[in-house]
Design a protein around this motif. Sequence first.
Motif, short mmCIF file in Angstrom:
data_model
loop_
_atom_site.label_atom_id
_atom_site.label_comp_id
_atom_site.label_asym_id
_atom_site.label_seq_id
_atom_site.Cartn_x
_atom_site.Cartn_y
_atom_site.Cartn_z
N LEU B 63 36.25 53.19 34.15
CA LEU B 63 36.62 51.83 33.70
C LEU B 63 37.38 51.08 34.79
N GLY B 64 38.24 51.80 35.50
CA GLY B 64 38.98 51.17 36.61
C GLY B 64 38.04 50.71 37.71
N VAL B 65 37.08 51.58 38.05
CA VAL B 65 36.12 51.22 39.12
C VAL B 65 35.23 50.07 38.64
N PHE B 66 34.89 50.08 37.34
CA PHE B 66 34.06 48.98 36.83
C PHE B 66 34.83 47.65 36.91
N SER B 67 36.11 47.67 36.56
CA SER B 67 36.93 46.45 36.68
C SER B 67 36.94 45.98 38.14
N ALA B 68 37.11 46.95 39.04
CA ALA B 68 37.12 46.61 40.46
C ALA B 68 35.80 45.98 40.87
N THR B 91 40.29 32.06 61.07
CA THR B 91 41.76 32.17 61.12
C THR B 91 42.12 33.32 62.06
N PRO B 92 43.42 33.45 62.37
CA PRO B 92 43.80 34.53 63.32
C PRO B 92 43.68 35.95 62.76
N LEU B 93 43.24 36.10 61.51
CA LEU B 93 43.12 37.44 60.92
C LEU B 93 41.92 38.18 61.51
N SER B 94 42.08 39.50 61.67
CA SER B 94 40.93 40.30 62.08
C SER B 94 40.06 40.55 60.85
N LEU B 95 38.84 40.96 61.12
CA LEU B 95 37.90 41.22 60.02
C LEU B 95 38.44 42.32 59.10
N ARG B 96 39.06 43.33 59.70
CA ARG B 96 39.58 44.44 58.90
C ARG B 96 40.77 43.99 58.04
N GLU B 97 41.60 43.09 58.56
CA GLU B 97 42.73 42.57 57.77
C GLU B 97 42.22 41.79 56.56
N ILE B 98 41.17 41.01 56.78
CA ILE B 98 40.59 40.23 55.66
C ILE B 98 40.06 41.19 54.60
N TRP B 99 39.29 42.16 55.04
CA TRP B 99 38.70 43.14 54.12
C TRP B 99 39.79 43.88 53.36
N LEU B 100 40.80 44.36 54.09
CA LEU B 100 41.86 45.15 53.46
C LEU B 100 42.67 44.30 52.47
N GLY B 101 42.96 43.06 52.85
CA GLY B 101 43.71 42.16 51.96
C GLY B 101 42.98 41.96 50.65
N LYS B 102 41.68 41.80 50.75
CA LYS B 102 40.88 41.59 49.54
C LYS B 102 40.86 42.86 48.68
N VAL B 103 40.74 44.01 49.34
CA VAL B 103 40.73 45.27 48.59
C VAL B 103 42.05 45.45 47.83
N VAL B 104 43.16 45.20 48.52
CA VAL B 104 44.48 45.32 47.86
C VAL B 104 44.57 44.33 46.69
N GLY B 105 44.04 43.14 46.90
CA GLY B 105 44.05 42.12 45.84
C GLY B 105 43.23 42.51 44.63
N ILE B 106 42.28 43.41 44.81
CA ILE B 106 41.48 43.92 43.68
C ILE B 106 42.16 45.12 43.03
N VAL B 107 42.73 46.00 43.88
CA VAL B 107 43.31 47.25 43.38
C VAL B 107 44.43 46.98 42.37
N VAL B 108 45.27 45.99 42.65
CA VAL B 108 46.43 45.75 41.78
C VAL B 108 46.00 45.39 40.34
N PRO B 109 45.20 44.35 40.12
CA PRO B 109 44.83 44.06 38.72
C PRO B 109 43.94 45.12 38.09
N ALA B 110 43.04 45.74 38.89
CA ALA B 110 42.16 46.76 38.31
C ALA B 110 42.97 47.99 37.89
N THR B 111 44.03 48.31 38.65
CA THR B 111 44.89 49.43 38.28
C THR B 111 45.64 49.13 36.98
N VAL B 112 46.13 47.91 36.87
CA VAL B 112 46.82 47.51 35.63
C VAL B 112 45.87 47.69 34.44
#
Lengths: 311, 235
Positions: B63-68, B91-112
């Motif tokens: 269910l958590g992965v499905f929310s994600a 923007t000055p962000l690297s591709l990996r920073e963009i990807w990681l930021g988005k992943v973290v932004g998903i993990v928090v609500p999906a974990t809740v």
Amino acid sequence: MAAVIEVSSLGKEFGGRRVVDNITFSVEKGEVFGYLGPNGAGKTTTMRILLGLLAPTSGFARVLASDLAVDDRARGDVGVLMENNGLYERLSARENLEYFARLYGIERPKDRVSELLEFTGLQDRSSEPVGTFSTGMKRKLGIARAIMHEPEIVFFDEPTSGLDPEAQHMVRELILDLSKREGMTVFLNSHNLDEVQRICTRVAILHRGRIRALDSVRNLVRGGGKSVYVVTLADPAAGTAAVDILSSAGGLSEISAEDGRVSMSLDSLQPHEVISLLVNGGIGVDEARREARSLEEIYLGVMRQAEGDVS
Amino acid sequence: MRGVLVVAEKEIWQLLRSKNVLVSAVLFIVIFGGMTGPAMLAGSDADPVQVMDQLLFYLVLVLGVFSAYLFTGQVFLREKQEGVVETLLCTPLSLREIWLGKVVGIVVPATVLSYLASVIIVLVGSAVLGTTVWPSPPVILHILVVVPAFIGAGAGLIGFAQLLLGMRENQVLNFAIIFGLIFLISFTQAILGPSFSVTWGVVAAVLALAAVIIMGTAWLTRVLSRERIVTTLPD
């Protein structure tokens, strides 16, 4: 003046199709540079290479002496407004600007955002979702986003596309203001010739990936430094005869007649010599004057010539 | 790291505004957590604690992965569909920073949401059995640590694929993920078997698997280029 954009022998192929073909030009600090061409000419591809979004197949492109594809910090000195504005529709105007302010590491982002909202006249609707904005308001906000971090160069891709005349005027004024007051270098991708003529200092005209003309707007409308001379004939039907007389005289080029008006570029002849030739040939002259051509005429002429070269 | 957090915060904020997606995720969790789980508990002759452990072990994770997965559609794919990602890439962000930021932004609500699913399963399951059934300590650790790690692994991998692929390929990917998750919900308990019990070793193994997926995906982001993303944007 230092070149802030340098492009040398730039080429780009997609699946064997050459979209940008051996392009070379430079843009100096403080210039408003127009990059003109029809749809599919390679304007957006060139801009994407400059921004480091696409890798060139040959040649190189440098912005502020850096390759933006690998230099993350250099991208912090560049502002971009693509056709889609780069805004999040569900966030408010203020949230959008604050997000980008923080991405660019601006100190006191809230102050800068308030300043820009006032600059664009959007402060009254700053807390509303961007999705509820008109096309013109989104464009204004997109410009505010692009200049948020006070970049040295701003890239605009068709900034007035889809806007009504009033909004187009407003966007043009904003761009001129940025160049004159803030001293920003502007790279303007457009096929709006009137807009380019009004705000650009120098232009490149692109056709099927190749630059067909590159000069200041002033030089281009004056016929590449040569004077354009227009003679209004007393008898509108005498156009063909006038062209024959002038063509055989030499010292003139690009001679054409339409509705009793004969236009030409003066290569070595003087205006009074042109009038003498016509009068001696039995053709009456009503009026004669130097005339600047519109950028549209230049552009269409370049396009016709380019099509002729291709075929 | 600052850029990663700025992106993550914006994604969380934007997901909270995406009412349709949030409602879909909550409904999915309430329906599967509140109905499927207790139904399995009621229909099983095995030890209720063991069945509850099994349920919490795989159902909360799925269910958590499905929310994600639902959130990646908003965070990665929608941004690509609307072309906003092109501006973000400038923007000055690297591709990996963009990807990681988005992943973290998903993990928090999906974990809740996965924690919410756990609570629902325990409450409704206890009500069905007529007695309070607490999960075992390894399962509690699994829910608190392994599930978020798997959510991160899933979000990272799906988001990476969504950035890498064109719109048509993404449609195929979406179907594959949906059917895969439905398969997992339906058959995992049968595959695990009635004697399966969640031990510390199992939890450690699953955590290691999540770590491998996260590291593998982070490594894979090296093949992701700005050009690849821009050339797969819709016209």
